[in-house]
Design a protein around this motif. Structure first.
Motif, PDB file in Angstrom:
ATOM      1  N   VAL A  13     -46.889  41.195 -47.779  1.00 28.80           N
ATOM      2  CA  VAL A  13     -48.202  41.126 -48.429  1.00 28.80           C
ATOM      3  C   VAL A  13     -48.215  40.035 -49.496  1.00 28.80           C
ATOM      4  N   ALA A  16     -48.285  36.606 -47.821  1.00 27.35           N
ATOM      5  CA  ALA A  16     -49.612  36.334 -47.261  1.00 27.35           C
ATOM      6  C   ALA A  16     -50.603  35.987 -48.361  1.00 27.35           C
ATOM      7  N   SER A  17     -50.544  36.715 -49.465  1.00 22.89           N
ATOM      8  CA  SER A  17     -51.499  36.448 -50.547  1.00 22.89           C
ATOM      9  C   SER A  17     -51.217  35.102 -51.198  1.00 22.89           C
ATOM     10  N   ALA A  37     -45.287  39.094 -39.796  1.00 21.51           N
ATOM     11  CA  ALA A  37     -46.052  40.334 -39.969  1.00 21.51           C
ATOM     12  C   ALA A  37     -45.954  41.217 -38.727  1.00 21.51           C
ATOM     13  N   LYS A  76     -52.744  44.205 -41.876  1.00 19.04           N
ATOM     14  CA  LYS A  76     -53.746  43.750 -42.843  1.00 19.04           C
ATOM     15  C   LYS A  76     -53.363  42.406 -43.451  1.00 19.04           C
ATOM     16  N   SER A  77     -52.061  42.153 -43.566  1.00 22.64           N
ATOM     17  CA  SER A  77     -51.639  40.864 -44.108  1.00 22.64           C
ATOM     18  C   SER A  77     -52.055  39.727 -43.174  1.00 22.64           C
ATOM     19  N   SER A  80     -55.669  38.866 -43.727  1.00 22.39           N
ATOM     20  CA  SER A  80     -55.952  38.149 -44.968  1.00 22.39           C
ATOM     21  C   SER A  80     -55.544  36.676 -44.914  1.00 22.39           C
TER      22      SER A  80
END
Length: 161
Positions: A13, A16-17, A37, A76-77, A80
């Protein structure tokens, strides 16, 4: 084991962010982020599946929930990520397919709980729901193939530049 799964998921996460904060990813960065991921997703789901081979009295619901949350965090990563502009539309469709996978992941957790409770009726109902979701997901397999081809082409172009 719990700490390792959490740290691994947090790293996905966080990565990815960090990558999405800098605009669109390069094709190579996007491919690596998706592959990482998906590997994390598969590892978490493997942990969950392994629990089904244990005696239902030995399964820790907390561990099962943690594995499911890890799997969902990995998916979810991907959602995003800021995909390269050349595949923005495909990425959007891919994310729709990921939504289905997230629902299937939740159903997998429900199946573990039904297994623990020895609730065969619930397990049958869940199996029907999974089958419906799998039918919905079939249309996204072509999108995944398209993304793979386009990413490989973009990577080649980036290497040539």
């Amino acid at each position: 084991m719990k700490k390792g799964i959490f740290v691994k998921g947090f790293a996905v996460v966080l990565t990815a962010s960090m990558l999405t904060g800098c605009g669109a990813l390069s094709a190579e960065e996007y491919k690596e982020a998706v592959e990482d991921a998906m590997e994390d997703y598969q590892d978490a789901m493997s942990d969950l599946t392994t629990m089904l081979y244990e005696d239902e009295d030995d399964i820790d619901k907390g561990d099962a929930k943690e594995a499911v949350e890890e799997a969902k965090a990995a998916l979810k990563s991907i959602k995003s990520l800021s995909a390269p502009k050349e595949i923005k539309d495909e990425h959007k469709e891919f994310c729709e397919g990921l939504d289905i996978m997230i629902k299937m992941t939740d159903l997998s957790y429900d199946a573990v709980l039904a297994y623990i409770d020895e609730d065969e009726d619930k397990m049958e109902d869940l199996q029907d729901e999974v089958m419906e979701l799998q039918e919905d997901a079939e249309e996204y397999t072509e999108v995944l193939s398209e993304i793979g081809e386009k990413i490989d082409e973009l990577i080649e172009e980036e290497e040539d530049d």
